[in-house]
Scaffold this active site. Structure first.
Site, PDB file in Angstrom:
ATOM      1  N   TRP A   1     -41.815 -10.125  35.250  1.00 43.32           N
ATOM      2  CA  TRP A   1     -41.798 -11.596  35.271  1.00 43.32           C
ATOM      3  C   TRP A   1     -43.031 -12.128  34.540  1.00 43.32           C
ATOM      4  O   TRP A   1     -42.942 -13.016  33.697  1.00 43.32           O
ATOM      5  CB  TRP A   1     -41.776 -12.103  36.720  1.00 43.32           C
ATOM      6  CG  TRP A   1     -41.751 -13.605  36.819  1.00 43.32           C
ATOM      7  CD1 TRP A   1     -40.664 -14.425  36.688  1.00 43.32           C
ATOM      8  CD2 TRP A   1     -42.879 -14.471  37.036  1.00 43.32           C
ATOM      9  NE1 TRP A   1     -41.035 -15.741  36.809  1.00 43.32           N
ATOM     10  CE2 TRP A   1     -42.387 -15.805  37.027  1.00 43.32           C
ATOM     11  CE3 TRP A   1     -44.245 -14.255  37.244  1.00 43.32           C
ATOM     12  CZ2 TRP A   1     -43.219 -16.907  37.215  1.00 43.32           C
ATOM     13  CZ3 TRP A   1     -45.067 -15.361  37.430  1.00 43.32           C
ATOM     14  CH2 TRP A   1     -44.552 -16.671  37.415  1.00 43.32           C
TER      15      TRP A   1
ATOM     16  N   PHE B   1     -25.351 -10.219  44.792  1.00 41.62           N
ATOM     17  CA  PHE B   1     -25.765 -10.047  46.187  1.00 41.62           C
ATOM     18  C   PHE B   1     -26.395  -8.665  46.430  1.00 41.62           C
ATOM     19  O   PHE B   1     -26.641  -7.906  45.505  1.00 41.62           O
ATOM     20  CB  PHE B   1     -24.617 -10.313  47.161  1.00 41.62           C
ATOM     21  CG  PHE B   1     -24.177 -11.758  47.176  1.00 41.62           C
ATOM     22  CD1 PHE B   1     -24.945 -12.752  46.586  1.00 41.62           C
ATOM     23  CD2 PHE B   1     -22.994 -12.130  47.788  1.00 41.62           C
ATOM     24  CE1 PHE B   1     -24.537 -14.084  46.617  1.00 41.62           C
ATOM     25  CE2 PHE B   1     -22.585 -13.457  47.814  1.00 41.62           C
ATOM     26  CZ  PHE B   1     -23.357 -14.424  47.227  1.00 41.62           C
TER      27      PHE B   1
ATOM     28  N   ALA C   1     -19.316 -13.639  44.395  1.00 40.77           N
ATOM     29  CA  ALA C   1     -19.485 -12.362  45.080  1.00 40.77           C
ATOM     30  C   ALA C   1     -18.939 -12.418  46.496  1.00 40.77           C
ATOM     31  O   ALA C   1     -18.864 -11.408  47.161  1.00 40.77           O
ATOM     32  CB  ALA C   1     -20.951 -11.973  45.096  1.00 40.77           C
TER      33      ALA C   1
ATOM     34  N   THR D   1     -33.700 -11.294  36.785  1.00 39.94           N
ATOM     35  CA  THR D   1     -34.992 -11.136  36.114  1.00 39.94           C
ATOM     36  C   THR D   1     -35.323  -9.656  35.952  1.00 39.94           C
ATOM     37  O   THR D   1     -35.770  -9.215  34.884  1.00 39.94           O
ATOM     38  CB  THR D   1     -36.084 -11.860  36.928  1.00 39.94           C
ATOM     39  OG1 THR D   1     -35.666 -13.211  37.146  1.00 39.94           O
ATOM     40  CG2 THR D   1     -37.410 -11.849  36.203  1.00 39.94           C
TER      41      THR D   1
ATOM     42  N   LYS E   1     -32.931 -10.329  40.912  1.00 38.99           N
ATOM     43  CA  LYS E   1     -32.114  -9.257  40.332  1.00 38.99           C
ATOM     44  C   LYS E   1     -31.896  -9.475  38.841  1.00 38.99           C
ATOM     45  O   LYS E   1     -32.032  -8.553  38.043  1.00 38.99           O
ATOM     46  CB  LYS E   1     -30.750  -9.188  41.014  1.00 38.99           C
ATOM     47  CG  LYS E   1     -30.717  -8.382  42.282  1.00 38.99           C
ATOM     48  CD  LYS E   1     -29.325  -7.987  42.702  1.00 38.99           C
ATOM     49  CE  LYS E   1     -28.316  -9.104  42.578  1.00 38.99           C
ATOM     50  NZ  LYS E   1     -28.590 -10.268  43.449  1.00 38.99           N
TER      51      LYS E   1
ATOM     52  N   LYS F   1     -29.899 -24.447  42.516  1.00 43.53           N
ATOM     53  CA  LYS F   1     -30.250 -23.048  42.279  1.00 43.53           C
ATOM     54  C   LYS F   1     -30.738 -22.833  40.846  1.00 43.53           C
ATOM     55  O   LYS F   1     -31.554 -21.959  40.569  1.00 43.53           O
ATOM     56  CB  LYS F   1     -29.047 -22.150  42.576  1.00 43.53           C
ATOM     57  CG  LYS F   1     -29.347 -20.650  42.448  1.00 43.53           C
ATOM     58  CD  LYS F   1     -28.178 -19.831  42.978  1.00 43.53           C
ATOM     59  CE  LYS F   1     -28.370 -18.341  42.702  1.00 43.53           C
ATOM     60  NZ  LYS F   1     -28.192 -17.976  41.306  1.00 43.53           N
TER      61      LYS F   1
ATOM     62  N   PHE G   1     -44.943 -10.246  42.620  1.00 44.83           N
ATOM     63  CA  PHE G   1     -45.415 -11.628  42.498  1.00 44.83           C
ATOM     64  C   PHE G   1     -46.925 -11.554  42.359  1.00 44.83           C
ATOM     65  O   PHE G   1     -47.550 -10.654  42.919  1.00 44.83           O
ATOM     66  CB  PHE G   1     -45.076 -12.410  43.774  1.00 44.83           C
ATOM     67  CG  PHE G   1     -43.671 -12.922  43.822  1.00 44.83           C
ATOM     68  CD1 PHE G   1     -42.613 -12.164  43.340  1.00 44.83           C
ATOM     69  CD2 PHE G   1     -43.400 -14.172  44.363  1.00 44.83           C
ATOM     70  CE1 PHE G   1     -41.312 -12.636  43.406  1.00 44.83           C
ATOM     71  CE2 PHE G   1     -42.096 -14.658  44.424  1.00 44.83           C
ATOM     72  CZ  PHE G   1     -41.054 -13.889  43.955  1.00 44.83           C
TER      73      PHE G   1
ATOM     74  N   ARG H   1     -23.801 -11.541  34.394  1.00 44.79           N
ATOM     75  CA  ARG H   1     -22.744 -12.521  34.628  1.00 44.79           C
ATOM     76  C   ARG H   1     -23.094 -13.864  33.996  1.00 44.79           C
ATOM     77  O   ARG H   1     -24.267 -14.207  33.847  1.00 44.79           O
ATOM     78  CB  ARG H   1     -22.522 -12.713  36.132  1.00 44.79           C
ATOM     79  CG  ARG H   1     -21.777 -11.547  36.759  1.00 44.79           C
ATOM     80  CD  ARG H   1     -21.702 -11.674  38.246  1.00 44.79           C
ATOM     81  NE  ARG H   1     -23.036 -11.628  38.834  1.00 44.79           N
ATOM     82  CZ  ARG H   1     -23.332 -12.051  40.044  1.00 44.79           C
ATOM     83  NH1 ARG H   1     -22.402 -12.597  40.812  1.00 44.79           N
ATOM     84  NH2 ARG H   1     -24.562 -11.961  40.496  1.00 44.79           N
TER      85      ARG H   1
END
Lengths: 587, 587
Positions: free
Chosen positions: B439, B323, B295, B82, B80, B114, B411, B103
């Site tokens: 990406w 989320f 979240a 990215t 999200k 993470k 991807f 955020r």
């Protein structure tokens, strides 16, 4: 026109002064910084890229270097920060390029009863709100770096408890075998949080950490803070960060931050914090604010980096040592100056009529309570008797080979007779003496002091250390106890004695600095003995090792690493004006 | 030339991009900020004085407002952040004035497994190091403000235990009678510190606090963080800060931060944090970074203040919800938009072939372990089956009256057949679909997505809430469970039912927002059920109240307020290059 300090609170004076303060761009420009060397944080304070400045000016000679220390204070403090700022303002009035280098205050005292440490009256560092409330975040960075080590330690203990050697090896981990009863490091927080002083952590199940005794200390007592104060540059800092001893293994061997593979990440959190902060006096001189290590277990000085930068940029840099001449100045002299290689040109000893009366026999004042009536009436006898402590402090400075300048930090309740008595006695002892009214009148009130200091800086300098690094530890402690504190020798607890012998026998440890811990409220190790106590021996109860900071810490007396919040703390009176966005009630 | 993300790590791409990044002065200038509205923190990021901007532009119409949400993700996340950055870069390539609002990441995940949340590949927010390591200190400010409340609470408990009513009255204090078994608030720290999850504090003597159970939560779960996300301005913020319920007294009445006389000082610590941070994409568009509430128990959105400022300055502002659509978007829709009064123009739903396969039957991937082989080979059947979840998310967005745009976050292992299947199914359902290669290719790769979003923003908007604030609590919960999650109703624990009734009967509480807590790994309350679970009821186990933030929090499932640090955390690989001063190993 600045406000009258006899009528307005410090925060009101600061607020009024901030309406006309210079932008940080102007301060930096006047200081001779190049544009990319200033890292502004908003428009009124910022950081200085020390590495760029030191590289650019490496061939420029340093300015004059002045340390401010004090006689043994009352528990109320005798105005070292105020005098530091006042002196800078006074030297500024004489048309000299001058800077201050002071410590950043801790949120603990600011929110509790001591208040901020921005100076006072017409001698303050501004803007007051960011100064008092974390500034550019250096203490927070220390908190994150330090606590990350504790996260690494405690989660490692959990994983070693849960996993076999084979399971650890899969994660490329070797068992460290940390002894839960021998964990030296605590967590930190930058408030006076007595509830976190002694705690049990790791309750719950197998993924809830490792159950053991633990606790929190105040952030400014962190070894990371001590390292920030003494590091010369990033390389030196990174090396020291890896040497912090977090705990011991079950065989008694130290477990370091490097062993926990966390020293690199800790350093990453601290990168910005290595750059000193730049602010201003209410009269517009530059003030460096950098580091604020506790003066009891750590060095208690502002950073070496800030002093080095300031001395390249200014003709005079005034730095401040935490606590009195026996503690703050002794560590400035034998530790900070040794690490930095800088030689001070003059030392100011701040004295107040109040503290002299206290040493002469007046009842000891208590913070948060009204000052005893005895302090409000003339008593030349007490003052004269009290100068014994001041003369002792003058002699300490003389032993370092630096000219002392006594500053009588004037209160408007002082009488002429009291001041005359101090002048007479100190001058007979060969010290310069100046009465300074910087609290009430700012730089104009500090001209006598400024002139005396400028004059002292021109004196020939015979700076020398009290001991050399090849002096054995116990000999060093004796030298400090006898020559500085006036003790009749040193006694050790069996534990301290064993540690001293071990350190003396270890070639690496033997070369570490010696950072004494003792009450600042007396020249002796008993805070209730005023004046110049006679016929006592220094009792060394324990010896700690701060390998990252590079200190061995002989402990005489109790150490409080986590003060307590009182029943009527400052935060009750602090608030924000939601119309103007200004903070009210800081002091 | 940017580096190839198939060959270089994110931090290496960021490092290369930072060599040519714009100064923050240029970013601010291009954004149309006036000089005094930018508060630079160094030369490459800063804060924006929101109050000045909102006042100056109060009559200017807002730009288009786009929210980015996702299908139910795998535990690896589906990109999200990215996509948010990639979309902004794509819209930028189309010559539009565009901003992102994201955020701030927590130090916990960044130091654990993470990593940071700066985006990835050629769609990142830079400079990466300050973004990942505390930025301008907002989370630290939250830590200080929050923990000051805990200092006030625990020292008050100590003083009330030690002093008589008369002694308290002397200090102008009234006994609050706090019940030590009913203290809701914990301390906070911004790391995954499982050892501090459950602790006993206040051990020792009568000046060592008050002995009781306590614990630490991660900083981003703090109610202060939630308040930062939802506050409209300083006045609103100050009021909310006083309403935080810290504990209950022995009669069950709430004890607030205002009762402890600490809300003003807490607000003072947060003053700077109210200003949103300004950074840039690696292609030079402005990125607002502000607030990062969890979240699960909180709103999980970037701040309302940042969105308001961005919408005044840009033609398009892309914001991100924490989320998936059932959690993040639902709270964006019914909470954030309600508090802000802003209406979104389009919603992007991020999907990956990986997540669709997972919903279609592939084994669930585990963070930190190699991805199962099944994800590396074409499987159109799994993908088609998995679109059920995506279609459900499209319908959630449609219920809000906003046009959904599906973004297939490509991807390089995706196959044409897989992508065609998703396009066909979503287009039949009436959603715009774009394949986005941001990406790998940055803004150039996101043009299809950018065009679809710009097109959707021109559509007529029928935005409406799912419920109104006069809807009773249990009716609201049912609406969310059935309409958003696809449940067949709601069940309550006896405790939750009692609390729900009490809230419905209290006129003030009944008007608070509803902030649902549920796993994000399934549309249901069971994280293992993928796709669109059928025939289940939502089980509400507890209902919490965050009066300061203005939420009632129905809890379905477990809440982890303090994650644990794993055995192979990121900090092991993070270090500083002492020659260049750059941080290595962040991801």
């Amino acid at each position: 026109m600045p406000l009258d300090p006899t009528k307005y609170a410090d925060w009101q004076i600061a607020e009024a002064a901030e309406k006309n303060m210079k932008t940080i761009y102007q301060i930096a420009d006047e200081l001779g910084l190049q544009k990319e060397e200033l890292l502004p944080y908003g428009h009124y304070y910022g950081k200085v890229d020390y590495a760029k400045v030191l590289e650019r000016l490496k061939n420029k000679p340093d300015g004059k270097y002045i340390d401010v220390t004090a006689i043994t204070p009352t528990p109320l403090g005798e105005g070292k920060s105020t005098t530091t700022i006042g002196l800078v303002q006074g030297i500024g009035k004489r048309g000299k390029k001058v800077t201050a280098a002071i410590r950043q205050p801790s949120g603990g005292p600011t929110m509790n009863i001591k208040g901020s440490a921005a100076g006072g009256g017409l001698s303050q560092c501004i803007p007051l709100t960011p100064f008092s409330l974390g500034l550019t975040g250096d203490i927070n960075a220390i908190m994150n770096a330090h606590n990350l080590a504790m996260v690494a330690l405690t989660s490692r203990m959990q994983h070693e408890f849960n996993y076999t050697d084979e399971q650890l090896a899969k994660r490329n981990l070797k068992r460290l075998n940390i002894d839960p009863r021998n964990v030296e490091m605590k967590w930190i927080i930058d408030f006076c949080a007595q509830s976190l002083r002694n705690i049990i952590i790791g309750l719950g199940g197998k993924t809830d950490g490792f159950m053991m005794n633990s606790g929190f200390a105040i952030a400014v007592s962190s070894e990371v803070m001590a390292i920030l104060a003494v590091a010369k540059d990033l390389k030196d800092f990174r090396e020291r960060m890896g040497k912090i001893v977090v705990a011991y293994d079950k065989n008694g061997n130290p477990v370091t931050t490097e062993d926990l593979e966390v020293a690199g990440a800790m350093t990453a959190w601290m990168l910005e914090a290595l750059n000193p902060n730049l602010m201003q006096t209410i009269e517009g001189q530059p003030v460096f604010v950098h580091a604020g290590p506790f003066a009891n277990i750590a060095i208690g000085q502002s950073s070496i980096i800030a002093d080095k930068v300031a001395l390249k940029l200014a003709d005079y840099n005034v730095t401040e040592s935490g606590f009195a001449a026996d503690i703050g100045f002794e560590k400035f002299w034998n530790l900070k100056c040794r690490y930095s290689g800088l030689k001070p040109n003059a030392v100011v000893i701040v004295a107040t009529i109040r503290a002299l009366k206290c040493h002469g026999g007046a009842p000891i004042p208590v913070p948060g309570r009204p000052i005893p009536e005895d302090y409000k009436t003339e008593n030349v006898g007490w003052v004269e008797k009290g100068t014994e402590n001041l003369l002792h402090c003058i002699n300490i400075v003389k032993k370092a080979g630096i000219p002392p300048v006594v500053c009588i930090n004037a209160f408007y309740t002082d009488t002429d007779n009291e001041i005359k008595a101090v002048k007479r006695i100190c001058e007979s002892a060969g010290a310069r003496v100046a009465v300074s009214k910087h609290w009430q009148y700012g730089g104009e009130g500090a001209l006598e002091l400024a002139d005396a200091v400028i004059d002292a800086c021109n004196e020939e300098n015979h700076f020398k250390f009290l001991y050399e690094l090849d002096t054995p530890l116990r000999t060093r402690i004796e030298l400090i106890a006898e020559q500085v504190y006036g003790a009749d020798g040193v006694e050790y607890s069996p534990d301290a004695l064993a540690k001293a012998k071990k350190i003396e026998a270890d070639p690496e440890m033997a070369k570490l600095g010696t950072c004494m811990v003792k009450t600042h409220l007396s020249l002796s190790d008993n805070p209730n003995l005023k004046g110049v106590p006679k016929g006592w021996k220094l009792f060394v109860r324990d010896i700690l090792t701060y390998k990252g900071a590079g200190f061995v810490v002989p402990v005489a007396g109790a150490i409080t690493l986590m003060p307590g919040t009182a029943s009527d703390p400052a935060y009750r009176r602090i608030d924000v004006d939601t119309e103007t966005g200004r903070v009210k009630g800081l002091f």
